[in-house]
Scaffold this motif. Structure first.
Motif, short mmCIF file in Angstrom:
data_model
loop_
_atom_site.label_atom_id
_atom_site.label_comp_id
_atom_site.label_asym_id
_atom_site.label_seq_id
_atom_site.Cartn_x
_atom_site.Cartn_y
_atom_site.Cartn_z
N ILE A 249 53.51 -47.65 -30.86
CA ILE A 249 53.14 -48.40 -29.66
C ILE A 249 54.18 -48.04 -28.60
CG2 ILE A 249 52.78 -50.70 -28.70
CD1 ILE A 249 51.90 -51.60 -31.46
N PRO A 250 53.84 -47.14 -27.69
CA PRO A 250 54.83 -46.49 -26.81
C PRO A 250 55.69 -47.45 -26.00
CG PRO A 250 52.76 -45.30 -26.73
CD PRO A 250 52.50 -46.56 -27.51
N GLU A 251 55.14 -48.58 -25.57
CA GLU A 251 55.94 -49.47 -24.72
C GLU A 251 57.10 -50.10 -25.48
OE1 GLU A 251 52.06 -51.86 -25.54
OE2 GLU A 251 52.71 -49.76 -25.39
N HIS A 252 57.04 -50.09 -26.78
CA HIS A 252 58.12 -50.65 -27.59
C HIS A 252 58.93 -49.58 -28.32
CE1 HIS A 252 56.55 -54.51 -26.60
NE2 HIS A 252 55.46 -54.39 -27.33
N ASN A 253 58.26 -48.61 -28.90
CA ASN A 253 58.94 -47.52 -29.60
C ASN A 253 58.02 -46.31 -29.61
OD1 ASN A 253 60.27 -45.77 -31.33
ND2 ASN A 253 60.94 -47.38 -32.72
N PRO A 254 58.26 -45.34 -28.72
CA PRO A 254 57.36 -44.18 -28.61
C PRO A 254 57.62 -43.10 -29.65
CG PRO A 254 59.11 -44.00 -27.00
CD PRO A 254 59.32 -45.32 -27.70
N LEU A 255 58.67 -43.24 -30.46
CA LEU A 255 59.00 -42.18 -31.43
C LEU A 255 57.95 -42.10 -32.53
CD1 LEU A 255 62.85 -42.60 -31.97
CD2 LEU A 255 61.66 -41.12 -30.35
N PRO A 256 57.73 -40.91 -33.09
CA PRO A 256 56.84 -40.81 -34.26
C PRO A 256 57.38 -41.64 -35.41
CG PRO A 256 57.40 -38.63 -33.38
CD PRO A 256 58.30 -39.62 -32.69
#
Length: 449
Positions: A264-271
């Protein structure tokens, strides 16, 4: 088993497994959101005449939670039901996961925070050439498991000694981590609240730092459940382990493990990091498990993989869920405010009695928690004397029925391990018993000096 649990953060509660619809809990949940703290205190198994200021080690269990544990145990004892599918605890995990802003496929009910941390460290792809970055103020469950991987695979473990005392700022801690990152750093370990000095770590800032460098984050949140009204997804961590028997006041032998299972990119965009669900009877016996998702939609239920580990006690999950229901009824935000207000009161009283410079805990409001460590003795060399601080804590319990604990930790620039007393407030404490405890500790410290 009857009806499944359903809990939301509005305080709406439905029966637990084993409850009939007309057999409601003994405590009036519908009134807990406005109940007085004196009434809420009466719900806990507190010994009369004692002052419990050590929830950071173990909490006091509500009577209702003990009742649920006993009732569900009796319902299952001697049953011929298939015990294995229920041990995935799907309804319980879904209810508890919602309390912390995440989903059932990311939440595991384990035995304690130590077990959860061991699973995370063993499940990450870490080896020779990789570095793990952490602090010397972490719990033994973090440092010992990292050392195990170091000895087994050659992982390099780098540590930071956190500053302590009233002058520490959140920026100081983030800067220490930033300066210690190298191109080989693969994972950062830090506490939500440190058990030694009670420093509430700047978690979101540390996660932002890690994400800018592509680093995995593992948070020891042993003290988080039941203390802080936290949204784990919004914090941005990849993994969190938590205790169910400390601030959440569930039964002993309960803990939580959060494993991020969505992007969820807005919180953690890392794979999603490569992760092996060690200790699992659900992992495929042939072939690989489904690939990890790169979106908001799960491709595998990582929670199921980790939860399935053979037979397990059903009652502990039911009792922990009941404790969480009670917290939701009282209001997690209301509980956090109560705990912090009592912690601030204890900090002020300790500073008045022993002096502000005797406090090892930060004054920065962003770093405060209800755990306060302090030096009860004025002589500088007494801070290096484990026998004296142990005797101080022992006499408080033996002679005055006041429960605190002593802690040990490194101090930057000092060759000595420092020993201190630690006070910890919770929602069932009162200002009056805090005042009484500080007065007794002051007199005892003077006597022992």
């Amino acid at each position: 088993m009857g009806q499944s649990v359903s809990a939301d953060r509005t305080g709406t509660l439905s029966p637990l497994p084993g409850h009939d619809g007309d057999r409601r809990a003994h405590c009036p949940d519908r009134h807990l959101g406005t109940a007085s703290w004196d009434h809420i205190r009466s719900l806990f198994t507190l010994r009369p005449g004692t002052v419990h200021l050590n929830t950071g080690t173990v909490g006091a269990v509500p009577h209702e939670v003990l009742d649920v544990h006993e009732r569900v145990t009796r319902e299952w004892t001697g049953s011929l039901r298939d015990i294995y599918p229920p041990t995935l605890y799907p309804e319980y995990r879904a209810a508890i996961a919602g309390d912390f802003g995440v989903d059932q496929d990311e939440m595991v009910i384990c035995h304690n925070s130590t077990e959860g941390m061991a699973r995370v460290i063993a499940g990450l792809d870490l080896g020779e050439g990789d570095e793990a970055l952490t602090t010397t103020h972490e719990c033994y469950s973090v440092l010992s498991n990292l050392n195990l991987v170091h000895n087994r695979t050659g992982l390099t473990v780098r540590t930071i000694t956190l500053p302590s005392g009233p002058d520490v700022r959140a920026e100081d801690i983030v800067e220490l981590f930033a300066a210690a990152i190298t191109p080989r750093t693969r994972v950062m370990f830090f506490a939500a609240v440190t058990l030694f000095t009670g420093t509430r770590m700047p978690v979101r800032a540390l996660c932002d730092l890690a994400q800018r460098h592509g680093i995995v984050t593992v948070m020891d949140g042993a003290l988080l459940p039941g203390m802080l009204d936290a949204d784990l997804r919004a914090l941005g961590v990849d993994f969190m382990t938590g205790s169910g028997s400390k601030f959440q006041c569930g039964p002993l032998g309960t803990g939580l493990l959060y494993v991020r299972n969505k992007v969820i990119p807005e919180h953690n965009p890392l794979p999603l990091p490569p992760f092996w669900p060690v200790i699992s009877t659900w992992y495929p016996m042939l072939g690989p498990m489904p690939p990890r998702t790169t979106t908001r939609v799960e491709t595998c239920n990582m929670g199921d993989y980790l939860q399935s580990a053979g037979s397990a006690g059903i009652a502990r999950a039911a009792a922990l869920t009941r404790a969480c229901q009670m917290w939701n009824a009282i209001g997690r935000g209301r509980i956090e405010r109560r705990i912090m207000e009592l912690g601030d009161h204890a900090r002020d009283r300790l500073a008045e009695r022993f002096g502000e410079r005797a406090l090892h805990s930060p004054a920065d409001p962003r770093l405060r928690s209800p755990l306060i460590s302090f030096r009860p003795f004025r002589a500088p060399h007494d801070a290096w004397n484990p026998k004296k601080i142990n005797l101080f804590v022992d006499r408080l319990e033996r002679e005055h029925r006041i429960w605190i604990r002593w802690v040990e930790f490194d101090v930057p620039g000092s060759p000595h391990m420092h020993y201190a007393a630690r006070v910890c407030t919770h929602l069932f404490n009162t200002r009056e018993e805090i005042d009484h405890a500080v007065d007794v500790m002051g007199r005892l410290a003077d006597e022992m000096a």
